[in-house]
Design a protein around this motif. Sequence first.
Motif, mmCIF file in Angstrom:
data_model
loop_
_atom_site.group_PDB
_atom_site.id
_atom_site.type_symbol
_atom_site.label_atom_id
_atom_site.label_comp_id
_atom_site.label_asym_id
_atom_site.label_seq_id
_atom_site.Cartn_x
_atom_site.Cartn_y
_atom_site.Cartn_z
ATOM 1 N N THR A 48 -0.040 28.706 3.785
ATOM 2 C CA THR A 48 0.768 29.884 4.131
ATOM 3 C C THR A 48 1.616 30.321 2.946
ATOM 4 O O THR A 48 1.707 31.522 2.640
ATOM 5 N N LEU A 49 2.243 29.363 2.252
ATOM 6 C CA LEU A 49 3.059 29.700 1.084
ATOM 7 C C LEU A 49 2.210 30.292 -0.039
ATOM 8 O O LEU A 49 2.602 31.278 -0.678
ATOM 9 N N LEU A 50 1.043 29.690 -0.284
ATOM 10 C CA LEU A 50 0.164 30.215 -1.334
ATOM 11 C C LEU A 50 -0.289 31.636 -1.013
ATOM 12 O O LEU A 50 -0.280 32.514 -1.879
ATOM 13 N N ARG A 51 -0.678 31.862 0.233
ATOM 14 C CA ARG A 51 -1.135 33.199 0.630
ATOM 15 C C ARG A 51 0.020 34.200 0.569
ATOM 16 O O ARG A 51 -0.138 35.322 0.102
ATOM 17 N N THR A 52 1.196 33.793 1.031
ATOM 18 C CA THR A 52 2.363 34.673 1.005
ATOM 19 C C THR A 52 2.742 35.013 -0.435
ATOM 20 O O THR A 52 3.057 36.168 -0.746
ATOM 21 N N GLY A 53 2.711 34.018 -1.318
ATOM 22 C CA GLY A 53 2.985 34.267 -2.733
ATOM 23 C C GLY A 53 2.005 35.252 -3.323
ATOM 24 O O GLY A 53 2.370 36.152 -4.099
ATOM 25 N N ASP A 54 0.731 35.136 -2.945
ATOM 26 C CA ASP A 54 -0.293 36.057 -3.433
ATOM 27 C C ASP A 54 -0.036 37.473 -2.912
ATOM 28 O O ASP A 54 -0.150 38.445 -3.656
ATOM 29 N N VAL A 55 0.335 37.591 -1.637
ATOM 30 C CA VAL A 55 0.636 38.899 -1.052
ATOM 31 C C VAL A 55 1.837 39.528 -1.757
ATOM 32 O O VAL A 55 1.822 40.720 -2.116
ATOM 33 N N LEU A 56 2.882 38.743 -1.983
ATOM 34 C CA LEU A 56 4.070 39.251 -2.665
ATOM 35 C C LEU A 56 3.748 39.661 -4.089
ATOM 36 O O LEU A 56 4.154 40.735 -4.549
ATOM 37 N N ARG A 57 3.008 38.832 -4.806
ATOM 38 C CA ARG A 57 2.644 39.168 -6.191
ATOM 39 C C ARG A 57 1.846 40.466 -6.232
ATOM 40 O O ARG A 57 2.075 41.320 -7.077
ATOM 41 N N HIS A 58 0.906 40.626 -5.305
ATOM 42 C CA HIS A 58 0.105 41.854 -5.266
ATOM 43 C C HIS A 58 0.997 43.076 -4.999
ATOM 44 O O HIS A 58 0.824 44.131 -5.612
ATOM 45 N N ALA A 59 1.968 42.927 -4.094
ATOM 46 C CA ALA A 59 2.884 44.028 -3.787
ATOM 47 C C ALA A 59 3.729 44.391 -5.008
ATOM 48 O O ALA A 59 3.934 45.574 -5.317
ATOM 49 N N VAL A 60 4.211 43.379 -5.734
ATOM 50 C CA VAL A 60 5.005 43.626 -6.951
ATOM 51 C C VAL A 60 4.135 44.291 -8.013
ATOM 52 O O VAL A 60 4.542 45.275 -8.638
ATOM 53 N N GLU A 61 2.923 43.764 -8.225
ATOM 54 C CA GLU A 61 2.011 44.368 -9.210
ATOM 55 C C GLU A 61 1.731 45.826 -8.878
ATOM 56 O O GLU A 61 1.718 46.685 -9.761
ATOM 57 N N SER A 62 1.509 46.122 -7.596
ATOM 58 C CA SER A 62 1.231 47.498 -7.172
ATOM 59 C C SER A 62 2.432 48.405 -7.414
ATOM 60 O O SER A 62 2.265 49.557 -7.822
ATOM 61 N N ALA A 63 3.633 47.884 -7.173
ATOM 62 C CA ALA A 63 4.842 48.683 -7.400
ATOM 63 C C ALA A 63 5.049 48.979 -8.888
ATOM 64 O O ALA A 63 5.529 50.053 -9.258
#
Length: 183
Positions: A35-50
């Motif tokens: 869950t932490l790994l997936r959440t970190g990936d989701v957050l990183r993708h959101a930051v990269e997109s921003a």
Amino acid sequence: MPGKKAASGRAVGRISAEIRQTRPFASPERELAVTLLRTGDVLRHAVESALRPWGVSPEQYNVLRILRGADDKGVPTLEIAERMVARSPNITRLIDKMAAKGLAERHPGQSDRRVVRISATARGRSLLEELDQAIEAMLAKLTSLGPSRLRALVAQLDAVRERLAIPTAREGVARKQKGIASH
């Protein structure tokens, strides 16, 4: 609630369904890790997109944030590396890219030429203001969790990091000097 089976010791969250895992996790710790790994990936993708419209990486944004608080003398390269949110194995190359974009500049040390200090350029500081707005807009999606849930989540994540952190050699020495025990 989908995925909740806490009483049986099975899946508590929705990660199993999200990653289409058919067998239960061997332990709550494994479920937490995924869950932490997936959440970190989701957050990183959101930051990269921003940050994407400005052509800035999350690491470059992190360096600009570190440099924001520096005086005119800048921050030593090794200190930047130590303060990064995600460890960057090649801080020199990262700074090179930022200097090439006109976002940061190097200043050789006065007393020790091996120490190079980095500062944000006017262009870098101006860009940082725009980037902050983009990141704040992205993070606004979390406000629905409410301040108390956000604070509790931060505290829980701090506890996870404290238990799993493997300090670098430099961090280990600093921890020993401060009398902080390793977990």
